[in-house]
Structure formats: C-alpha cells, structure tokens
Design an enzyme around this catalytic site. Structure first.
Site, PDB file in Angstrom:
ATOM      1  N   ASP A  70      -0.452  -1.734 -13.320  1.00 19.09           N
ATOM      2  CA  ASP A  70      -1.424  -0.815 -13.937  1.00 19.09           C
ATOM      3  C   ASP A  70      -1.198   0.605 -13.429  1.00 19.09           C
ATOM      4  OD1 ASP A  70      -2.757  -2.854 -15.351  1.00 19.09           O
ATOM      5  OD2 ASP A  70      -4.688  -1.865 -15.033  1.00 19.09           O
TER       6      ASP A  70
ATOM      7  N   ASP B  43      -0.069  -7.258 -10.515  1.00 19.08           N
ATOM      8  CA  ASP B  43      -1.139  -6.890 -11.447  1.00 19.08           C
ATOM      9  C   ASP B  43      -1.573  -5.455 -11.170  1.00 19.08           C
ATOM     10  OD1 ASP B  43      -3.178  -7.226 -13.409  1.00 19.08           O
ATOM     11  OD2 ASP B  43      -4.621  -7.429 -11.772  1.00 19.08           O
TER      12      ASP B  43
ATOM     13  N   ASP C  52       0.837  -1.210   0.000  1.00 22.20           N
ATOM     14  CA  ASP C  52       0.000   0.000   0.000  1.00 22.20           C
ATOM     15  C   ASP C  52       0.871   1.259   0.000  1.00 22.20           C
ATOM     16  OD1 ASP C  52       0.766  -0.802   2.549  1.00 22.20           O
ATOM     17  OD2 ASP C  52      -1.125  -0.280   3.535  1.00 22.20           O
TER      18      ASP C  52
HETATM   19  C1  IPM Z   1      -2.508  -8.415 -16.877  1.00 27.32           C
HETATM   20  C2  IPM Z   1      -3.999  -8.531 -17.042  1.00 27.32           C
HETATM   21  C3  IPM Z   1      -4.416  -9.968 -16.751  1.00 27.32           C
HETATM   22  C4  IPM Z   1      -4.014 -10.275 -15.320  1.00 27.32           C
HETATM   23  C5  IPM Z   1      -5.901 -10.254 -16.987  1.00 27.32           C
HETATM   24  C6  IPM Z   1      -6.300  -9.928 -18.412  1.00 27.32           C
HETATM   25  C7  IPM Z   1      -6.285 -11.662 -16.627  1.00 27.32           C
HETATM   26  O1  IPM Z   1      -4.665  -7.629 -16.250  1.00 27.32           O
HETATM   27  O2  IPM Z   1      -1.767  -9.109 -17.603  1.00 27.32           O
HETATM   28  O3  IPM Z   1      -2.088  -7.624 -16.035  1.00 27.32           O
HETATM   29  O4  IPM Z   1      -4.801 -10.000 -14.393  1.00 27.32           O
HETATM   30  O5  IPM Z   1      -2.926 -10.800 -15.109  1.00 27.32           O
HETATM   31 MG    MG Z   2      -3.413  -6.354 -15.190  1.00 26.91          MG
END
Ligand code: IPM
Ligand code: MG
Length: 365
Positions: free
Chosen positions: A256, A252, A228
């Site tokens: 992002d 993940d 976090d």
């Molecule tokens: C990623 C994507 C995938 C994940 C999804 C599409 C399943 O978000 O590659 O980060 O969660 O790993």
């Molecule tokens: Mg992802």
C-alpha cells in the site's frame, strides 16, 4: 486454436465498471492471436453475499476450479453495508482469503512502477524519483498472521483477550524466497529481503532459509532490510529497490505504501500465483465512494490483464503491448478524475473513454 477459460469475478464497488474495460482489452488480444478466451462471469464478494447468502458461492468455486486463470475485481463494502453481514461472511474473510487458500496462490507479485508521464502523480519530489520508480514487491500470500490460529476469549483475570499466531514452516518460506530470487535473476540481480529479525522469531527462520536458498543463486546480491527501515527507504530512496521479498503482513502494508509513493493505489495491479492456479486482481479496494460514476481509472484492472497474459498464457509481447498502450494514454495527457487533483493540467476523461483509448493504442501496437 488455443482455448483458455477465464473466470471473471467482477467484485464490488468500482469492480464491474473497471472490469468492462479489462474485457475490452482481452477482446483485442483474442481477435489478433489464434486464441479464444472463454469468459465465465461468477459472483464473488459482497454482491454474492446479498444475492445468495455467501460471498464465495459453490457455483463460483466451481467456475474458479475449472478456469485456466481468474481475473478478479476488487471486493469490499462500505462500513454500513459491511455491518449487515456476519463478520466471517464479509467479503475479505468470507471470500478473498478462502480464494487465496483454496488456490494456494502463495506468491503475490505487486509491481510498483511509475509509468512515463505520470511522475506528477507522485507525492515525492522529482529529484527523489529520478528516472522513475520500477520495483516489484513479492509478498507471501497464504501464510503468516493472516492464516494462523486465532483465539478470542476472556482470561483468568476476566479481561477480554485475543491471540493470533504468525506461523511459517521452512517449505513455505523456501518456495516464496525462490520466487524472489527467480525474479531477481530476470531483473537487476539485487534482492531486498525485508524482515524484522531483531524482534520476530519468524524472521529469524525466514532469514536462515533465505540464506540457504541464496546458495543456489550466487549471482544475486541479497540486501537485508528491517521492515520499518524499508518503510522509510521507500519514501526517501525508492529507486534503490528492484525486487523485494517479504511475508504476508509486511507485504500488505508496504505494497500500500508502494501505491502511496506512486500517488495512487489505482496504479497497482497484481498477480497471485500458485503451483497450479493463478488469479489476478488490483491491489486496491472497491472504492464504494466513487462506484458507479464512471470516474475510476481502470489501470490496475487492465494491468492485471497484462500480468495474466505474461504469467498465465506466456504472451510476453502482448503483455508489453498492453502496458505500453496504457502508458501512452497517460503520456498523451489523458487521465481520469480519481487520479487527478482538481485543476491539474490533464485532459480529463471517464473510465470507459480511458479503456477505449487503451484499446485504440493497443490496436496500433
Ligand atoms: C490486499 C488487501 C487484502 C489483504 C484485504 C482486502 C483482505 O488489502 O490484497 O492487499 O489484506 O490482503
Ligand atoms: Mg492490502
């Protein structure tokens, strides 16, 4: 002459159109090196389901198994299309996760770097970005919550419940943290270990194993950070990071956020590496809302080619040339509509023109 087999999984949404640009780049590399890339297209994802009833057909598995490397476009459908497919056969659960498991690509490399001339795309202030952002997130890719046992049912009180398990054994932890240390040795020798050991037992074991592996890398300085806190630090002080290592779910989410601080997930290529296999894919989804309009930037797909040249074919110079070619197109002021706010001071070009300019720049390198 060297001969490499590359499986091409075009994917869904913007996948096919950005893949065309990546292939243009592969052709240039092929032509000027003593090398032949045998490209074999295979159907994968939502498109494969609608064609054949399965998102990861047997024929595609065979093509992947026989390939030296796999170049994969983004997969996924919009909500309506997704709803037409049984839950376990949707592209993410039915194709992508099985691909990762089958190839055992446990190490996911996600560079978060802000190319020259792109600082204006970032939502962060110039003083926070400083000389630029340049880190790599290393995400464990075949364990944890994604692949743990799952249970869905009704409990004794008559309430619907769900149980998902986060499992790692020490060998799974050891191999991924080693990847983190090896990367650190090639870079600034600082490794950020991202964890949640104040709550999760999985992080306690993770940190224990990492501490043991650290003894083999006395030159690497390890910095521990709660996940976090890392999310905040990525916004407030991203330049402190060089290599970050973390388990699947943390990776993940934070990767992002990595795209977020650059200004777009469209700037996020990735490499998924196992001991015997490798595949390369953008970190983002298939963007069905802009598919077929020739406006998606192919940076993440071409960047995935650059990573393939480096990590699968040991072509370090050509890999750098591809990165530099892409960045020079941005530096010349060109961009695509998906990356640019209306009214931005850029020369707006389409997906295919962006690819053509990368190819022209690459030819001069
Ligand atoms: C990623 C994507 C995938 C994940 C999804 C599409 C399943 O978000 O590659 O980060 O969660 O790993
Ligand atoms: Mg992802």
């Amino acid at each position: 002459m060297k001969n490499y087999k590359i499986a091409i999984l075009d994917g869904d949404g913007i996948g096919p159109e950005i893949m065309i640009e990546a292939i243009k780049v592969l052709k240039v590399i092929e032509q000027r090196n003593d090398i032949k890339f045998e490209l074999q297209h295979a159907s994968f994802g939502g498109c494969a389901y609608f064609e054949s009833g399965h998102p990861f057909p047997e024929e595609t598995k065979k093509v992947c198994d026989e390939a030296d490397a796999i170049l994969k476009g983004p997969i996924g459908l919009n909500h309506e299309e997704s709803e037409k497919i049984p839950v376990d056969l949707r592209p993410e659960r039915g194709a992508l996760l099985p691909l990762r498991k089958r190839l055992n690509t446990y190490a996911n490399f996600r560079p978060v770097s802000l190319p020259k001339g792109l600082a204006h795309f970032s939502p962060l202030k110039a003083e926070i970005i400083g000389d630029g952002i340049d880190m790599i997130m290393i995400r464990e890719l075949v364990g944890g919550l994604y692949f743990g046992k799952k249970e869905v049912g009704v409990n004794d009180d008559g309430l619907r419940y769900v149980k998902e398990t986060l499992e790692y054994d020490e060998s799974q932890i050891e191999r991924i943290v080693r990847v983190g240390f090896d990367q650190s040795m090639r870079r600034k020798k600082i490794l950020h270990n991202i964890h949640k050991s104040n709550v999760l037992k999985s992080s306690v074991l993770w940190n224990e194993v990492l501490g043991e592996v650290a003894e083999d890398y006395p030159d690497v300085e390890v910095k521990h950070m709660l996940v976090d806190a890392a999310a905040t630090a990525l916004c407030l002080n991203p330049t402190q990071f060089d290599v970050m290592v973390m388990e699947n779910m943390f990776g993940d989410i934070l990767s992002d956020q990595g795209g977020g601080i650059l200004g777009s997930l469209g700037l996020m290529p990735s490499a998924c590496i196992g001991d015997a296999s490798a595949y390369y894919e953008p970190s983002h989804g298939s963007a069905p809302d802009i598919a077929g309009q020739n406006i998606a930037n192919p940076y993440s797909m071409i960047g995935s080619v650059a990573m393939m040249l480096e990590l699968s074919f040991d072509m370090l110079d050509e890999s750098k040339n591809v990165w530099n070619a892409m960045q020079s197109v941005f530096a010349d002021g060109y961009s695509t509509p998906d990356l640019s706010k209306p009214g931005a001071d850029v020369l707006m070009i389409k997906t295919d023109e962006f690819g053509d300019r990368v190819v022209e720049a690459l030819k001069t390198k």
